[in-house]
Enzyme design. Structure first.
Site, PDB file in Angstrom:
ATOM      1  N   ASP A  10       6.373  -4.278 -17.697  1.00 56.63           N
ATOM      2  CA  ASP A  10       6.898  -5.190 -16.574  1.00 56.63           C
ATOM      3  C   ASP A  10       8.473  -5.404 -16.468  1.00 56.63           C
ATOM      4  O   ASP A  10       8.804  -6.543 -16.604  1.00 56.63           O
ATOM      5  CB  ASP A  10       6.066  -6.357 -16.214  1.00 56.63           C
ATOM      6  CG  ASP A  10       4.746  -5.839 -16.041  1.00 56.63           C
ATOM      7  OD1 ASP A  10       4.329  -4.720 -15.253  1.00 56.63           O
ATOM      8  OD2 ASP A  10       3.563  -6.821 -16.248  1.00 56.63           O
ATOM      9  N   LYS A  32       1.903   1.127 -19.414  1.00 59.63           N
ATOM     10  CA  LYS A  32       1.468   0.862 -18.214  1.00 59.63           C
ATOM     11  C   LYS A  32       2.771   0.700 -17.275  1.00 59.63           C
ATOM     12  O   LYS A  32       3.676  -0.226 -17.640  1.00 59.63           O
ATOM     13  CB  LYS A  32       0.846  -0.264 -17.982  1.00 59.63           C
ATOM     14  CG  LYS A  32       0.335  -0.544 -16.616  1.00 59.63           C
ATOM     15  CD  LYS A  32      -0.573  -1.651 -16.239  1.00 59.63           C
ATOM     16  CE  LYS A  32       0.000  -2.899 -16.121  1.00 59.63           C
ATOM     17  NZ  LYS A  32       0.520  -3.064 -14.753  1.00 59.63           N
ATOM     18  N   ASP A  59       0.030   2.362 -12.553  1.00 57.68           N
ATOM     19  CA  ASP A  59      -0.563   1.462 -11.839  1.00 57.68           C
ATOM     20  C   ASP A  59       0.191   1.203 -10.427  1.00 57.68           C
ATOM     21  O   ASP A  59       0.840   0.077 -10.268  1.00 57.68           O
ATOM     22  CB  ASP A  59      -0.716   0.147 -12.879  1.00 57.68           C
ATOM     23  CG  ASP A  59      -1.226  -1.133 -12.185  1.00 57.68           C
ATOM     24  OD1 ASP A  59      -1.881  -0.756 -11.295  1.00 57.68           O
ATOM     25  OD2 ASP A  59      -0.764  -2.416 -12.638  1.00 57.68           O
ATOM     26  N   LEU A  60      -0.358   2.070  -9.585  1.00 59.52           N
ATOM     27  CA  LEU A  60       0.317   1.991  -8.327  1.00 59.52           C
ATOM     28  C   LEU A  60      -0.796   1.271  -7.023  1.00 59.52           C
ATOM     29  O   LEU A  60      -0.284   1.065  -5.848  1.00 59.52           O
ATOM     30  CB  LEU A  60       0.906   3.107  -7.863  1.00 59.52           C
ATOM     31  CG  LEU A  60       2.041   3.841  -8.726  1.00 59.52           C
ATOM     32  CD1 LEU A  60       2.481   5.014  -8.124  1.00 59.52           C
ATOM     33  CD2 LEU A  60       3.316   2.528  -8.676  1.00 59.52           C
ATOM     34  N   LYS A  61      -2.083   1.363  -7.545  1.00 55.12           N
ATOM     35  CA  LYS A  61      -3.201   0.862  -6.634  1.00 55.12           C
ATOM     36  C   LYS A  61      -2.967   1.263  -5.370  1.00 55.12           C
ATOM     37  O   LYS A  61      -2.780   0.607  -4.501  1.00 55.12           O
ATOM     38  CB  LYS A  61      -2.706  -0.697  -6.674  1.00 55.12           C
ATOM     39  CG  LYS A  61      -2.962  -1.375  -7.928  1.00 55.12           C
ATOM     40  CD  LYS A  61      -3.006  -2.969  -8.179  1.00 55.12           C
ATOM     41  CE  LYS A  61      -3.175  -3.817  -9.295  1.00 55.12           C
ATOM     42  NZ  LYS A  61      -2.086  -3.754 -10.119  1.00 55.12           N
ATOM     43  N   LEU A  62      -3.088   2.410  -5.009  1.00 54.49           N
ATOM     44  CA  LEU A  62      -3.214   3.147  -3.743  1.00 54.49           C
ATOM     45  C   LEU A  62      -4.619   2.518  -2.796  1.00 54.49           C
ATOM     46  O   LEU A  62      -5.403   2.357  -3.492  1.00 54.49           O
ATOM     47  CB  LEU A  62      -3.164   4.581  -3.833  1.00 54.49           C
ATOM     48  CG  LEU A  62      -1.861   5.385  -4.100  1.00 54.49           C
ATOM     49  CD1 LEU A  62      -1.286   5.020  -5.500  1.00 54.49           C
ATOM     50  CD2 LEU A  62      -1.896   6.785  -3.938  1.00 54.49           C
ATOM     51  N   ASP A  64      -4.866   3.595   1.246  1.00 53.26           N
ATOM     52  CA  ASP A  64      -4.568   4.137   2.505  1.00 53.26           C
ATOM     53  C   ASP A  64      -5.878   5.018   3.138  1.00 53.26           C
ATOM     54  O   ASP A  64      -6.653   4.876   2.390  1.00 53.26           O
ATOM     55  CB  ASP A  64      -3.408   4.804   2.277  1.00 53.26           C
ATOM     56  CG  ASP A  64      -2.529   4.735   3.670  1.00 53.26           C
ATOM     57  OD1 ASP A  64      -3.088   4.863   4.789  1.00 53.26           O
ATOM     58  OD2 ASP A  64      -1.111   4.560   3.624  1.00 53.26           O
ATOM     59  N   ILE A  65      -5.509   5.684   4.265  1.00 55.40           N
ATOM     60  CA  ILE A  65      -6.699   6.397   4.678  1.00 55.40           C
ATOM     61  C   ILE A  65      -6.573   7.664   3.728  1.00 55.40           C
ATOM     62  O   ILE A  65      -5.895   8.175   3.081  1.00 55.40           O
ATOM     63  CB  ILE A  65      -6.257   7.125   6.161  1.00 55.40           C
ATOM     64  CG1 ILE A  65      -4.851   7.849   6.061  1.00 55.40           C
ATOM     65  CG2 ILE A  65      -6.274   5.889   7.244  1.00 55.40           C
ATOM     66  CD1 ILE A  65      -4.575   8.633   7.428  1.00 55.40           C
ATOM     67  N   ASN A  67      -6.792  10.802   3.678  1.00 55.03           N
ATOM     68  CA  ASN A  67      -5.868  12.100   3.762  1.00 55.03           C
ATOM     69  C   ASN A  67      -4.635  11.909   3.179  1.00 55.03           C
ATOM     70  O   ASN A  67      -3.994  12.669   2.085  1.00 55.03           O
ATOM     71  CB  ASN A  67      -5.589  12.570   4.909  1.00 55.03           C
ATOM     72  CG  ASN A  67      -4.903  13.818   5.016  1.00 55.03           C
ATOM     73  OD1 ASN A  67      -5.347  14.848   4.450  1.00 55.03           O
ATOM     74  ND2 ASN A  67      -3.912  13.961   5.960  1.00 55.03           N
ATOM     75  N   THR A 119      -7.716 -10.193  -9.342  1.00 52.97           N
ATOM     76  CA  THR A 119      -8.071 -11.525 -10.073  1.00 52.97           C
ATOM     77  C   THR A 119      -7.299 -12.759  -9.327  1.00 52.97           C
ATOM     78  O   THR A 119      -7.467 -14.002  -9.485  1.00 52.97           O
ATOM     79  CB  THR A 119      -7.485 -11.559 -11.542  1.00 52.97           C
ATOM     80  OG1 THR A 119      -6.446 -10.805 -11.571  1.00 52.97           O
ATOM     81  CG2 THR A 119      -8.716 -10.508 -12.278  1.00 52.97           C
ATOM     82  N   GLN A 190      -2.036 -16.521 -16.524  1.00 52.49           N
ATOM     83  CA  GLN A 190      -3.438 -15.969 -16.565  1.00 52.49           C
ATOM     84  C   GLN A 190      -4.427 -17.173 -16.674  1.00 52.49           C
ATOM     85  O   GLN A 190      -4.148 -18.065 -17.403  1.00 52.49           O
ATOM     86  CB  GLN A 190      -3.486 -15.079 -17.920  1.00 52.49           C
ATOM     87  CG  GLN A 190      -2.477 -13.876 -17.817  1.00 52.49           C
ATOM     88  CD  GLN A 190      -3.034 -12.674 -16.760  1.00 52.49           C
ATOM     89  OE1 GLN A 190      -4.212 -12.921 -16.023  1.00 52.49           O
ATOM     90  NE2 GLN A 190      -2.746 -11.564 -16.722  1.00 52.49           N
ATOM     91  N   ARG A 211       3.221  -9.639 -21.471  1.00 47.90           N
ATOM     92  CA  ARG A 211       4.267 -10.584 -22.303  1.00 47.90           C
ATOM     93  C   ARG A 211       3.945 -11.010 -23.654  1.00 47.90           C
ATOM     94  O   ARG A 211       4.829 -11.205 -24.583  1.00 47.90           O
ATOM     95  CB  ARG A 211       4.228 -11.820 -21.412  1.00 47.90           C
ATOM     96  CG  ARG A 211       4.960 -11.754 -20.127  1.00 47.90           C
ATOM     97  CD  ARG A 211       4.571 -12.623 -18.933  1.00 47.90           C
ATOM     98  NE  ARG A 211       3.217 -12.578 -18.475  1.00 47.90           N
ATOM     99  CZ  ARG A 211       2.817 -13.517 -17.497  1.00 47.90           C
ATOM    100  NH1 ARG A 211       3.521 -14.485 -17.031  1.00 47.90           N
ATOM    101  NH2 ARG A 211       1.663 -13.117 -17.254  1.00 47.90           N
TER     102      ARG A 211
END
Ligand code: C5P
Length: 232
Positions: A10, A32, A59-62, A64-65, A67, A119, A190, A211
């Site tokens: 990060d 990551k 780790d982009l966490k898509l 969307d629709i 397609n 989370t 956390q 960290r």
């Protein structure tokens, strides 16, 4: 299933990230790359780290629709990452489209895992903002089962949920668990944490550690401690 320790890089720039990885010398930890670094440094940072011989969880966490996700996943498949992810909230159809997009012409593809509920979302905000009124642990399990139904390889979850996910979705279904802290370390922001040894005990397949390694006085020693506790 090969257990591994994934370091959450990060950082906000390419220079900082590469300087951090340099201190590992011969070792090539699984890393990551999240939104901050990817949006700051672009796909080149992925190519460069890959070229240095590291495995990468992008780790982009898509979400969307179907397609759009399919096409975006196809682009990511060419980056040759080892693992990537999306939000299960995008529906089973979106997850199936993601698999299609991610699968290369030769039939291979990176591992694809789902985020169930973040989370940072709790029961109260889920009910108030999302109008989802079921108990959050049931929602998490339902989303995990949807991910499995769509053909995904696993989920990101708290180490505290890893056992339940395996019970519901099978031992082969991967659990990638952040929120890891050393017994004698800082918890930071956390809330629900577990030591690497406890995460191993409970059946996590991969732990994501940020960290406790990146901010350690000796990051290599901290990483090696994670490996000793979790993998060896
Ligand atoms: O520094 P720390 O060990 O808390 O970093 C954990 C990493 O895992 C961060 O990159 C964080 O964004 C990510 N993560 C998390 N909890 C989730 C999903 C991802 O902490 N539920």
């Amino acid at each position: 299933m090969g257990k591994d320790v994934i370091i959450a890089c990060d950082f906000s720039s390419k220079e900082e990230t590469l300087a951090f990885l340099d201190i590992f010398q011969g070792r090539k930890p699984y890393v990551k790359i999240g939104m901050e670094l990817f949006y700051a440094a672009g796909p080149d940072i992925v190519r460069e780290i890959k070229q240095r011989g590291h495995k990468i969880f992008l780790d982009l966490k898509l979400h969307d629709i179907p397609n759009t996700v399919k096409k975006a996943m196809s682009v990511l498949s060419h980056l040759d990452v080892d693992m990537t992810n999306l939000h299960a909230a995008g529906t089973v159809r979106m997850m199936e489209a993601a698999i299609e997009g991610l699968t290369r012409p030769d039939g291979t593809r990176p591992l694809l895992i789902a985020v169930t509920q973040l989370t940072s979302t709790d029961q109260e905000s889920m009910e108030r903002d999302l109008w989802i009124e079921k108990p959050i642990d049931q929602v998490v399990m339902h989303y995990a089962e949807n991910a499995k139904r769509a053909g995904l390889d696993g989920v990101v979850c708290s180490p505290l949920e890893a056992g339940k996910v395996h019970a519901a979705c099978g031992a082969q279904f991967i659990t990638v668990t952040p929120g890891v802290r050393f017994a004698d370390g800082d918890v930071g922001d956390q809330k629900r944490v577990m030591t690497p040894a406890a995460a191993k005990e409970i059946g996590s397949d991969y732990i994501v550690v940020g960290r406790p390694v990146t901010q350690a006085e000796d990051p290599v020693a901290a990483y090696e401690r994670c490996v000793r506790e979790f993998v060896d």
